[in-house]
Write a protein that holds these residues in place. Structure first.
Motif, PDB file in Angstrom:
ATOM      1  N   LYS A 274      43.209  49.664  41.422  1.00 54.91           N
ATOM      2  CA  LYS A 274      43.114  48.619  40.387  1.00 54.91           C
ATOM      3  C   LYS A 274      43.210  49.238  38.983  1.00 54.91           C
ATOM      4  CE  LYS A 274      42.594  45.856  43.773  1.00 54.91           C
ATOM      5  NZ  LYS A 274      42.533  44.511  44.226  1.00 54.91           N
TER       6      LYS A 274
ATOM      7  N   ALA B 128      40.792  40.390  40.283  1.00 53.22           N
ATOM      8  CA  ALA B 128      40.812  41.742  40.859  1.00 53.22           C
ATOM      9  C   ALA B 128      41.992  42.570  40.375  1.00 53.22           C
ATOM     10  CB  ALA B 128      40.850  41.648  42.386  1.00 53.22           C
ATOM     11  N   GLU B 129      43.070  41.873  39.948  1.00 50.92           N
ATOM     12  CA  GLU B 129      44.306  42.583  39.608  1.00 50.92           C
ATOM     13  C   GLU B 129      44.593  42.579  38.109  1.00 50.92           C
ATOM     14  OE1 GLU B 129      47.317  40.705  42.046  1.00 50.92           O
ATOM     15  OE2 GLU B 129      46.226  41.153  43.897  1.00 50.92           O
TER      16      GLU B 129
ATOM     17  N   SER C 200      37.486  43.534  41.183  1.00 49.15           N
ATOM     18  CA  SER C 200      37.465  44.637  42.150  1.00 49.15           C
ATOM     19  C   SER C 200      37.734  45.928  41.390  1.00 49.15           C
ATOM     20  CB  SER C 200      38.566  44.437  43.197  1.00 49.15           C
ATOM     21  OG  SER C 200      38.833  45.655  43.872  1.00 49.15           O
TER      22      SER C 200
ATOM     23  N   ASP D 171      39.417  35.102  40.557  1.00 44.56           N
ATOM     24  CA  ASP D 171      39.629  36.362  41.267  1.00 44.56           C
ATOM     25  C   ASP D 171      40.543  37.188  40.377  1.00 44.56           C
ATOM     26  OD1 ASP D 171      40.383  38.479  42.800  1.00 44.56           O
ATOM     27  OD2 ASP D 171      40.883  37.315  44.596  1.00 44.56           O
TER      28      ASP D 171
ATOM     29  N   ASN E 257      32.171  45.787  46.343  1.00 40.39           N
ATOM     30  CA  ASN E 257      33.633  45.664  46.263  1.00 40.39           C
ATOM     31  C   ASN E 257      34.001  44.260  45.774  1.00 40.39           C
ATOM     32  OD1 ASN E 257      33.906  43.916  48.714  1.00 40.39           O
ATOM     33  ND2 ASN E 257      33.119  45.757  49.711  1.00 40.39           N
ATOM     34  N   GLY E 258      35.285  44.059  45.591  1.00 42.31           N
ATOM     35  CA  GLY E 258      35.748  42.776  45.060  1.00 42.31           C
ATOM     36  C   GLY E 258      35.631  41.646  46.074  1.00 42.31           C
ATOM     37  N   THR E 259      35.683  41.995  47.340  1.00 45.39           N
ATOM     38  CA  THR E 259      35.566  40.976  48.384  1.00 45.39           C
ATOM     39  C   THR E 259      34.168  40.370  48.382  1.00 45.39           C
ATOM     40  OG1 THR E 259      37.181  42.200  49.684  1.00 45.39           O
ATOM     41  CG2 THR E 259      35.870  40.556  50.854  1.00 45.39           C
TER      42      THR E 259
HETATM   43  C1  PLP Z   1      41.949  43.937  45.519  1.00 41.35           C
HETATM   44  C2  PLP Z   1      41.762  42.495  45.603  1.00 41.35           C
HETATM   45  C3  PLP Z   1      40.562  41.913  46.076  1.00 41.35           C
HETATM   46  C4  PLP Z   1      39.427  42.618  46.749  1.00 41.35           C
HETATM   47  O1  PLP Z   1      39.110  43.822  46.437  1.00 41.35           O
HETATM   48  P1  PLP Z   1      38.276  44.890  47.275  1.00 41.35           P
HETATM   49  O2  PLP Z   1      37.511  45.564  46.189  1.00 41.35           O
HETATM   50  O3  PLP Z   1      39.277  45.749  47.933  1.00 41.35           O
HETATM   51  O4  PLP Z   1      37.367  44.193  48.224  1.00 41.35           O
HETATM   52  C5  PLP Z   1      40.440  40.541  46.009  1.00 41.35           C
HETATM   53  N1  PLP Z   1      41.417  39.771  45.548  1.00 41.35           N
HETATM   54  C6  PLP Z   1      42.579  40.271  45.113  1.00 41.35           C
HETATM   55  C7  PLP Z   1      43.608  39.323  44.594  1.00 41.35           C
HETATM   56  C8  PLP Z   1      42.807  41.647  45.141  1.00 41.35           C
HETATM   57  O5  PLP Z   1      43.983  42.132  44.712  1.00 41.35           O
END
Ligand code: PLP
Length: 371
Positions: A186, A159-160, A181, A157, A59-61
């Protein structure tokens, strides 16, 4: 089925997702952490984001955690993090034993305020995690050169913001390590999933070993460190490959939807994030607006009409696990954005008529308030 007439976010899984998952099961017989879809998914990552190395993870975390660990950030170190972000950006800094140092947002695009970087810097600062909030890129030119000047790492990061661009370059190509992520809401998804991108072979290797139990050679049970199991599965990667095939299509629809929202609400008293379209292209993750009042009642009004919305992130410095880190400091812009902001339905599955309905309901609500 979703209980909402219009959900705030929804994946689009109408390409080859099912075909690839079935192929991985029936023909390939690979459902765990090796297989052709994992190889292909990482290749898509390298090619799309123009990086030397791509590492899939669960995952993104954990992508962020792997990045921090590969850069040897830990106890005694500080990492600059926007306070207006999702929990994972700050939590992972604590997970590795380092300290997040929060920074306020700027009023224009809601991303971290670069004019506040200098004040956040100390001799313990080792990195900054830049977040492209709601899909709009940070000011990478300023951030990159500031990181170089200070000799600290830039972790993205993103992720978005898969597919967002800054001065013609895709986000994900700026960071020493860039993290994505692939959660279900997403831009592209694997259900749960993440990726770390870098051009540095040592960091890539460190993350690869950490992600798989600290074991440099899978199948040879010798360990370099106490590692983790942060692997993605071939089944998830099969979904991800089908998603990568359509990323440009998704981005085009998202951008058209955002443009439609902006034009339908152009005379309403709402504020969209402001940016220079010659510099940035958003991935339009969540179409989001600020009201002049708190956004809670609009959310209730839209919910009554079956329209799901999303509240803005509550800034990290104001949350229980982090409040002790910034006692006495104020982050007025982030606090104001958080109260006044609301994210609107943004899935590529939306029909134009649904966006028209949503905008009409927003205008009805705001008109009633005035009279
Ligand atoms: C969604 C998100 C993450 C983490 O994503 P997961 O895959 O849910 O662990 C990290 N940072 C931001 C800014 C996000 O929006």
């Amino acid at each position: 089925m979703n209980k909402w007439r219009i959900p705030v976010a929804e994946p689009t899984l109408t390409g080859r997702e099912a075909e690839y998952v079935v192929d991985a099961i029936i023909n390939e017989n690979r459902i765990s952490s090796s297989g052709k879809y994992l190889d292909q998914f990482e290749k898509y990552g390298r090619d799309y984001f123009q990086r030397e190395f791509a590492l899939s993870c669960s995952n993104g975390t954990v992508a962020l955690e792997l990045a921090l660990r590969a850069l040897k950030i830990g106890p005694g170190d500080e990492v600059i993090v926007p306070t207006f972000t999702f929990a994972a950006t700050a939590a992972t800094v604590l997970h590795v034993g380092a300290t997040p140092v929060f920074i306020d947002s700027n009023q224009n695009d809601w991303n971290l305020d670069c004019s506040k970087l200098e004040a956040a810097y100390t001799s313990k600062t080792k990195a900054i995690i830049a977040v492209d909030i709601y899909g709009l890129p940070c000011d990478y030119e300023v951030i990159e050169s500031w990181c170089k000047e200070k000799g600290i790492y830039l972790i993205e990061d993103a992720a978005e913001s898969h597919g967002a661009e800054y001065k013609g370059r895709r986000v994900g190509s700026f960071g020493d390590i860039s993290c994505f992520s692939f959660y279900g809401n997403k831009i592209i998804t694997t259900g749960e999933g993440g990726m770390c991108l870098t051009n540095n072979p040592e960091w890539h290797e460190a993350m690869r070993v950490l992600k798989n139990h600290g074991m440099p050679t899978p199948g040879v049970y010798e360990y370099e460190m106490a590692g983790y199991n942060y692997r993605l599965t071939n089944l998830q990667a099969a979904v991800g490959c089908a998603q990568f095939e359509r990323i440009e299509e998704f981005l085009k629809i998202r951008r058209e939807h955002e443009a439609l929202y902006r034009s339908l609400l152009s005379s309403a008293p709402v504020t969209f994030p402001a940016f220079d379209s010659n510099v940035s292209r958003s991935a339009c993750w969540f179409v989001s607006i600020l009201l002049s009042e708190e956004s809670k009642n609009l959310a209730l009004h839209l919910a009554e009409k079956g329209i799901e919305t999303r509240p803005f992130f509550t800034p990290m410095h104001a949350q229980k696990p982090y409040a002790h880190l910034s006692v006495g400091q104020e982050f007025p812009v982030a606090m104001s954005i958080a109260r006044h902001g609301i994210s609107l339905p943004s899935s590529p599955n939306l029909k134009d008529s649904e966006i028209e309905f949503i905008c009409l309901e927003i205008q009805n609500y705001l008109k009633d308030k005035k009279s």
